[in-house]
Design a protein around this motif. Structure first.
Motif, PDB file in Angstrom:
ATOM      1  N   GLU A   1     -12.127  -4.521   3.033  1.00 34.31           N
ATOM      2  CA  GLU A   1     -11.627  -4.531   4.479  1.00 34.31           C
ATOM      3  C   GLU A   1     -10.479  -3.197   4.729  1.00 34.31           C
ATOM      4  O   GLU A   1      -9.734  -2.970   3.849  1.00 34.31           O
ATOM      5  N   LYS A   2     -10.697  -2.945   6.116  1.00 35.36           N
ATOM      6  CA  LYS A   2      -9.813  -1.950   6.318  1.00 35.36           C
ATOM      7  C   LYS A   2      -8.624  -2.646   7.187  1.00 35.36           C
ATOM      8  O   LYS A   2      -8.691  -3.348   8.220  1.00 35.36           O
ATOM      9  N   ILE A   3      -7.254  -2.320   6.932  1.00 35.03           N
ATOM     10  CA  ILE A   3      -6.149  -3.433   7.303  1.00 35.03           C
ATOM     11  C   ILE A   3      -5.274  -2.125   8.017  1.00 35.03           C
ATOM     12  O   ILE A   3      -4.858  -1.116   7.437  1.00 35.03           O
ATOM     13  N   LEU A   4      -4.520  -2.449   9.223  1.00 35.29           N
ATOM     14  CA  LEU A   4      -3.376  -1.911   9.707  1.00 35.29           C
ATOM     15  C   LEU A   4      -2.267  -2.684   9.846  1.00 35.29           C
ATOM     16  O   LEU A   4      -2.319  -3.841  10.470  1.00 35.29           O
ATOM     17  N   ASP A   5      -1.179  -2.284   9.338  1.00 32.66           N
ATOM     18  CA  ASP A   5       0.265  -3.073   9.417  1.00 32.66           C
ATOM     19  C   ASP A   5       1.017  -2.215  10.374  1.00 32.66           C
ATOM     20  O   ASP A   5       1.535  -1.333  10.420  1.00 32.66           O
ATOM     21  N   VAL A   6       1.148  -2.848  11.685  1.00 24.29           N
ATOM     22  CA  VAL A   6       1.825  -2.296  12.838  1.00 24.29           C
ATOM     23  C   VAL A   6       3.327  -2.720  12.819  1.00 24.29           C
ATOM     24  O   VAL A   6       3.781  -3.858  12.814  1.00 24.29           O
ATOM     25  N   GLY A   7       4.207  -1.745  12.410  1.00 26.68           N
ATOM     26  CA  GLY A   7       5.630  -2.041  12.039  1.00 26.68           C
ATOM     27  C   GLY A   7       5.735  -2.341  10.528  1.00 26.68           C
ATOM     28  O   GLY A   7       6.290  -3.501  10.244  1.00 26.68           O
TER      29      GLY A   7
ATOM     30  N   ILE B   1       9.609   4.305   6.947  1.00 33.54           N
ATOM     31  CA  ILE B   1       8.438   4.677   6.196  1.00 33.54           C
ATOM     32  C   ILE B   1       9.017   5.402   4.719  1.00 33.54           C
ATOM     33  O   ILE B   1       7.949   5.267   3.859  1.00 33.54           O
ATOM     34  N   ALA B   2       9.927   6.045   4.572  1.00 35.21           N
ATOM     35  CA  ALA B   2      10.066   6.580   3.574  1.00 35.21           C
ATOM     36  C   ALA B   2      10.398   5.481   2.388  1.00 35.21           C
ATOM     37  O   ALA B   2       9.774   5.654   1.157  1.00 35.21           O
ATOM     38  N   LEU B   3      11.125   4.412   2.744  1.00 33.34           N
ATOM     39  CA  LEU B   3      10.959   3.234   1.809  1.00 33.34           C
ATOM     40  C   LEU B   3       9.737   2.699   1.632  1.00 33.34           C
ATOM     41  O   LEU B   3       9.479   2.492   0.301  1.00 33.34           O
ATOM     42  N   ALA B   4       8.813   2.562   2.439  1.00 31.81           N
ATOM     43  CA  ALA B   4       7.363   2.022   2.243  1.00 31.81           C
ATOM     44  C   ALA B   4       6.665   3.144   1.236  1.00 31.81           C
ATOM     45  O   ALA B   4       5.780   2.724   0.316  1.00 31.81           O
ATOM     46  N   ARG B   5       6.861   4.508   1.499  1.00 31.29           N
ATOM     47  CA  ARG B   5       5.924   5.461   0.690  1.00 31.29           C
ATOM     48  C   ARG B   5       6.571   5.318  -0.841  1.00 31.29           C
ATOM     49  O   ARG B   5       5.729   5.393  -1.709  1.00 31.29           O
ATOM     50  N   SER B   6       7.881   5.032  -1.116  1.00 28.00           N
ATOM     51  CA  SER B   6       8.433   4.786  -2.238  1.00 28.00           C
ATOM     52  C   SER B   6       7.743   3.746  -3.080  1.00 28.00           C
ATOM     53  O   SER B   6       7.407   3.600  -4.306  1.00 28.00           O
ATOM     54  N   ARG B   7       7.750   2.526  -2.173  1.00 27.57           N
ATOM     55  CA  ARG B   7       7.145   1.347  -2.782  1.00 27.57           C
ATOM     56  C   ARG B   7       5.454   1.494  -3.039  1.00 27.57           C
ATOM     57  O   ARG B   7       5.144   0.790  -3.914  1.00 27.57           O
ATOM     58  N   CYS B   8       4.815   2.182  -2.225  1.00 26.98           N
ATOM     59  CA  CYS B   8       3.529   2.058  -2.203  1.00 26.98           C
ATOM     60  C   CYS B   8       2.897   3.564  -2.858  1.00 26.98           C
ATOM     61  O   CYS B   8       1.816   3.781  -2.886  1.00 26.98           O
TER      62      CYS B   8
ATOM     63  N   ARG C   1       2.147   4.271  -6.001  1.00 31.77           N
ATOM     64  CA  ARG C   1       1.297   4.273  -7.063  1.00 31.77           C
ATOM     65  C   ARG C   1      -0.206   3.522  -6.504  1.00 31.77           C
ATOM     66  O   ARG C   1      -1.161   3.598  -7.172  1.00 31.77           O
ATOM     67  N   THR C   2      -0.169   3.230  -5.275  1.00 35.36           N
ATOM     68  CA  THR C   2      -1.428   2.840  -4.587  1.00 35.36           C
ATOM     69  C   THR C   2      -2.068   3.970  -3.660  1.00 35.36           C
ATOM     70  O   THR C   2      -1.578   4.406  -2.733  1.00 35.36           O
ATOM     71  N   THR C   3      -3.362   4.205  -4.144  1.00 33.69           N
ATOM     72  CA  THR C   3      -3.967   5.469  -3.406  1.00 33.69           C
ATOM     73  C   THR C   3      -4.756   4.987  -2.150  1.00 33.69           C
ATOM     74  O   THR C   3      -5.301   5.872  -1.341  1.00 33.69           O
ATOM     75  N   THR C   4      -4.777   3.804  -1.881  1.00 32.42           N
ATOM     76  CA  THR C   4      -5.559   3.161  -0.815  1.00 32.42           C
ATOM     77  C   THR C   4      -4.608   2.882   0.479  1.00 32.42           C
ATOM     78  O   THR C   4      -5.205   2.683   1.535  1.00 32.42           O
ATOM     79  N   ILE C   5      -3.547   3.299   0.336  1.00 34.60           N
ATOM     80  CA  ILE C   5      -2.346   2.979   1.729  1.00 34.60           C
ATOM     81  C   ILE C   5      -1.930   4.525   2.226  1.00 34.60           C
ATOM     82  O   ILE C   5      -1.610   5.450   1.472  1.00 34.60           O
ATOM     83  N   ASP C   6      -1.825   4.523   3.518  1.00 34.50           N
ATOM     84  CA  ASP C   6      -1.802   5.715   4.382  1.00 34.50           C
ATOM     85  C   ASP C   6      -0.765   5.053   5.099  1.00 34.50           C
ATOM     86  O   ASP C   6      -0.847   4.177   5.836  1.00 34.50           O
ATOM     87  N   LEU C   7       0.488   6.109   5.271  1.00 33.80           N
ATOM     88  CA  LEU C   7       1.429   5.842   6.025  1.00 33.80           C
ATOM     89  C   LEU C   7       1.924   6.658   7.063  1.00 33.80           C
ATOM     90  O   LEU C   7       1.668   8.030   6.626  1.00 33.80           O
ATOM     91  N   GLN C   8       2.175   6.281   8.356  1.00 31.54           N
ATOM     92  CA  GLN C   8       2.440   7.366   9.213  1.00 31.54           C
ATOM     93  C   GLN C   8       3.722   6.666  10.117  1.00 31.54           C
ATOM     94  O   GLN C   8       3.679   5.577  10.403  1.00 31.54           O
ATOM     95  N   ILE C   9       4.611   7.722  10.600  1.00 33.86           N
ATOM     96  CA  ILE C   9       5.445   7.356  11.938  1.00 33.86           C
ATOM     97  C   ILE C   9       4.678   7.344  13.091  1.00 33.86           C
ATOM     98  O   ILE C   9       4.057   8.335  13.636  1.00 33.86           O
ATOM     99  N   ALA C  10       4.823   6.107  13.766  1.00 31.87           N
ATOM    100  CA  ALA C  10       3.875   5.952  14.932  1.00 31.87           C
ATOM    101  C   ALA C  10       4.627   4.583  15.400  1.00 31.87           C
ATOM    102  O   ALA C  10       5.063   3.675  15.020  1.00 31.87           O
TER     103      ALA C  10
ATOM    104  N   ASP D   1       5.052   2.914  11.615  1.00 31.95           N
ATOM    105  CA  ASP D   1       6.560   2.343  11.909  1.00 31.95           C
ATOM    106  C   ASP D   1       7.157   3.345  12.568  1.00 31.95           C
ATOM    107  O   ASP D   1       7.045   4.691  12.443  1.00 31.95           O
ATOM    108  N   VAL D   2       8.197   2.957  13.619  1.00 28.48           N
ATOM    109  CA  VAL D   2       8.881   4.086  14.409  1.00 28.48           C
ATOM    110  C   VAL D   2      10.037   4.634  13.527  1.00 28.48           C
ATOM    111  O   VAL D   2      10.479   5.686  13.812  1.00 28.48           O
ATOM    112  N   SER D   3      10.440   4.142  12.637  1.00 32.93           N
ATOM    113  CA  SER D   3      11.478   4.421  11.722  1.00 32.93           C
ATOM    114  C   SER D   3      11.090   5.292  10.575  1.00 32.93           C
ATOM    115  O   SER D   3      10.450   4.898   9.722  1.00 32.93           O
TER     116      SER D   3
END
Length: 284
Positions: A65-71, A101-108, A110-119, A95-97
């Motif tokens: 499945e394709k998932i979007l986490d808003v915030g 996003i920097a914390l999330a990028r660090s946490r994720c 090692r996972t190649t299936t996650i994309d993160l953006q400021i929005a 996330d608007v912050s």
């Protein structure tokens, strides 16, 4: 909202919303810098870990499945959902912050299936009908224009896709304390930290109005009976005290007295805190 929108939503709603001046985010409470790191510590508590388990149980995610986490905040839920959808799944977090996003990028990392953006929730940078699931936990209560946010969630969901919103009603909170009038003022001051501290009450109607059909509503309570640094309520005491200075005529000393009172209740074995979060599952 502009160029990222397409289809009937852009044509019918965006011009009117811009003209009315309602496309905006609440700005009272910042999640940047030190605040982002404090939120990360709250997310590490067993209370919020349990909430994530409950959220994932309600979603019943399937491989691929394709998932979007808003915030998406510091990325805890994203990292856990990646295990649920497996290598064939894809996850996006916004996330608007920039600090979140920097914390999330660090946490994720090692996972190649996650994309993160400021929005923002009001302008999701994705095409129509991209996702099977949109999830948002403790985010929409900070969005001043909830209607636009829900239309955006509907836009990026495929037909039949699932939306899960977890939101807090702060008037459900109970804190054992020695001064009920002061406690009421603390909670009244805290109401100003977001756009709607009672959002769950209006969500069923708003979901229906934005094209969703309700599937279920569940209560996810948080209950603490000890004054313990590894609990949600302990972490929130300092956050709420800092935010409350200057609101409801509170001084630093007033809010320190409130904090001390809760600590004394803990030392006496009389500590009690409870608040309800509500999980709304709907589909497009």
């Amino acid at each position: 909202m502009g160029q990222m929108l397409s289809g009937a939503f852009a044509t019918a709603y965006v011009p009117a919303l811009k003209q009315q001046g309602v496309i905006s985010l609440v700005t009272q409470f910042s999640f940047d810098g030190a605040a982002a790191r404090r939120v990360e510590q709250v997310y590490l508590t067993p209370d919020i870990a349990g909430q994530r388990r409950a959220t994932r149980a309600l979603l019943r995610l399937k491989p691929g499945e394709k998932i979007l986490d808003v915030g998406c905040g510091p990325g805890f839920l994203l990292a856990e959902m990646a295990d649920d959808v497996g290598a064939s799944g894809r996850l996006s977090g916004v996330d608007v912050s920039a600090d979140m996003i920097a914390l999330a990028r660090s946490r994720c990392a090692r996972t190649t299936t996650i994309d993160l953006q400021i929005a923002s929730a009001l302008e999701l940078p994705f095409r129509d009908e991209t996702f099977d699931v949109v999830v948002s936990t403790q985010v929409y209560e900070y969005v001043a224009d909830i209607v636009t946010a829900l239309f955006e969630a509907a836009r990026v969901l495929r037909r039949g896709g699932r939306l899960l919103i977890v939101a807090t009603d702060w008037e459900s909170s109970v804190w054992n304390n020695s001064d009920e009038a002061r406690m009421a003022r603390v909670l009244e001051a805290w109401r100003e930290h977001g756009a709607d501290s009672r959002l769950p009450r209006s969500l069923p109607k708003r979901l229906r109005e934005t094209g969703f059909e309700m599937d279920s509503v569940e209560v996810i309570p948080i209950i603490n009976i000890q004054y313990d640094p590894n609990t949600y309520s302990y972490s929130m005491i300092s956050v709420m005290a800092k935010f409350g200075v200057g609101r409801q005529n509170f001084s630093v000393e007033d809010l320190q007295a409130w904090s001390d009172d809760l600590r004394v209740h803990g030392e006496r074995g009389e500590y009690f805190f409870s608040v309800n979060r509500y999980a709304f599952l709907a589909h497009k």
